[in-house]
Design a protein around this motif. Structure first.
Motif, PDB file in Angstrom:
ATOM      1  N   TYR A 229      -5.083  13.623  -2.420  1.00  0.00           N
ATOM      2  CA  TYR A 229      -4.975  12.425  -0.610  1.00  0.00           C
ATOM      3  C   TYR A 229      -4.185  10.855  -1.866  1.00  0.00           C
ATOM      4  CZ  TYR A 229      -6.771  15.340   1.579  1.00  0.00           C
ATOM      5  OH  TYR A 229      -7.651  17.003   1.717  1.00  0.00           O
ATOM      6  N   PHE A 230      -3.301  10.403  -1.234  1.00  0.00           N
ATOM      7  CA  PHE A 230      -2.726   8.754  -1.832  1.00  0.00           C
ATOM      8  C   PHE A 230      -2.845   8.059  -1.237  1.00  0.00           C
ATOM      9  CE2 PHE A 230      -0.374  13.155  -3.661  1.00  0.00           C
ATOM     10  CZ  PHE A 230      -0.587  12.563  -4.747  1.00  0.00           C
ATOM     11  N   LEU A 231      -3.160   8.508   0.115  1.00  0.00           N
ATOM     12  CA  LEU A 231      -3.893   6.930   1.886  1.00  0.00           C
ATOM     13  C   LEU A 231      -4.293   7.470   2.407  1.00  0.00           C
ATOM     14  CD1 LEU A 231      -0.825   5.535   3.053  1.00  0.00           C
ATOM     15  CD2 LEU A 231      -1.851   4.500   1.486  1.00  0.00           C
TER      16      LEU A 231
ATOM     17  N   LEU B  51       1.490  11.363   2.279  1.00  0.00           N
ATOM     18  CA  LEU B  51       0.292  10.875   1.698  1.00  0.00           C
ATOM     19  C   LEU B  51      -0.948  10.968   2.126  1.00  0.00           C
ATOM     20  CD1 LEU B  51       3.131   7.920   1.357  1.00  0.00           C
ATOM     21  CD2 LEU B  51       2.419   9.012  -0.729  1.00  0.00           C
TER      22      LEU B  51
ATOM     23  N   GLN C 286       0.584  -0.855   0.319  1.00  0.00           N
ATOM     24  CA  GLN C 286      -0.457   0.108   0.237  1.00  0.00           C
ATOM     25  C   GLN C 286       1.181   1.518  -0.149  1.00  0.00           C
ATOM     26  OE1 GLN C 286      -2.642  -0.448   3.426  1.00  0.00           O
ATOM     27  NE2 GLN C 286      -4.274  -1.566   2.720  1.00  0.00           N
ATOM     28  N   ILE C 287       2.117   1.336   0.785  1.00  0.00           N
ATOM     29  CA  ILE C 287       2.676   2.492   1.125  1.00  0.00           C
ATOM     30  C   ILE C 287       3.503   2.556  -0.072  1.00  0.00           C
ATOM     31  CG2 ILE C 287       4.627   4.032   2.467  1.00  0.00           C
ATOM     32  CD1 ILE C 287       3.987   2.209   4.402  1.00  0.00           C
TER      33      ILE C 287
ATOM     34  N   ASP D 100       2.978   1.659  -3.290  1.00  0.00           N
ATOM     35  CA  ASP D 100       2.197   1.809  -4.200  1.00  0.00           C
ATOM     36  C   ASP D 100       1.700   3.706  -4.341  1.00  0.00           C
ATOM     37  OD1 ASP D 100       1.711  -0.389  -5.874  1.00  0.00           O
ATOM     38  OD2 ASP D 100      -0.042  -0.809  -4.774  1.00  0.00           O
ATOM     39  N   ALA D 101       1.305   3.998  -3.363  1.00  0.00           N
ATOM     40  CA  ALA D 101       0.796   5.266  -3.069  1.00  0.00           C
ATOM     41  C   ALA D 101       2.092   6.531  -3.180  1.00  0.00           C
ATOM     42  CB  ALA D 101       0.817   5.774  -1.612  1.00  0.00           C
TER      43      ALA D 101
ATOM     44  N   ALA E 187       2.520   6.480  -6.800  1.00  0.00           N
ATOM     45  CA  ALA E 187       1.713   7.089  -7.299  1.00  0.00           C
ATOM     46  C   ALA E 187       1.673   9.191  -7.254  1.00  0.00           C
ATOM     47  CB  ALA E 187      -0.024   7.325  -6.900  1.00  0.00           C
ATOM     48  N   TYR E 188       2.260   9.028  -6.132  1.00  0.00           N
ATOM     49  CA  TYR E 188       3.178  10.271  -5.558  1.00  0.00           C
ATOM     50  C   TYR E 188       3.675  11.057  -6.996  1.00  0.00           C
ATOM     51  CZ  TYR E 188       4.402  14.814  -2.670  1.00  0.00           C
ATOM     52  OH  TYR E 188       4.951  15.906  -2.403  1.00  0.00           O
TER      53      TYR E 188
END
Length: 163
Positions: A103-105, A87, A54-55, A57-58, A61-62
């Motif tokens: 927002y990414f998470l 994030l 999850q982190i 991937d975020a 994406a950032y």
């Protein structure tokens, strides 16, 4: 044998029967406890894999948003977030007329291998900056990658720090 004597014998277990039963139960406990411990460790490892995924991937994406010009990056910056909290807290979208936050998470997962329950989730992870070498991760001006700070070794024989 008299009827009175037969009923007395069927009332309870003999000492030998009780000892055999206790011995069998002891063997079952000796087998079940390590299996339960492995199941708990396997579940924590699954949580660690999910959190890292999850982190990461975020973070990706950032970086993509940064490369697309949606996040303000000054010269010399890598385009990765400065902290893990960015994030979740969000950053202004430069392409949005109202500069709405991206927002990414929704929330930052904790490192399941970190025993400190009072620490903020961002404090449970080790972070690697973009400029640090992969074999010796160190903090810097940004967050390029995360890793577990646990010194323990996984069921596959690989230390959690290297996942």
């Amino acid at each position: 044998m008299s009827p009175r004597r037969a009923t007395r014998r069927s009332r309870g277990f003999t000492l030998v029967e009780l000892l055999v039963t206790l011995g069998i139960m002891g063997v079952l406990v000796l087998v079940a406890v390590p299996m339960a411990q492995v199941a708990v460790q396997r579940d924590k490892e699954r949580q660690l894999r999910q959190a890292l995924s999850q982190i990461r991937d975020a973070l990706d994406a950032y970086k993509r948003a940064s490369d697309q010009g949606r996040i303000l990056v000054t010269i010399g910056e890598s385009g990765y977030p400065k902290t893990l909290d960015e994030l979740v807290e969000g950053v202004p979208d430069q392409r949005s007329p109202s500069k709405q936050n991206m927002y990414f998470l929704r929330s930052l997962p904790r490192d399941p291998m970190n025993p400190d329950a009072t620490a903020k989730p961002s404090e449970t992870w080790g972070v690697r900056s973009y400029l640090s070498p992969p074999d010796d991760p160190s903090e810097g001006a940004d967050v390029f990658d995360v890793y577990s700070t646990s010194e323990k070794v996984g069921l596959d024989g690989v230390p959690y720090r290297e996942w």
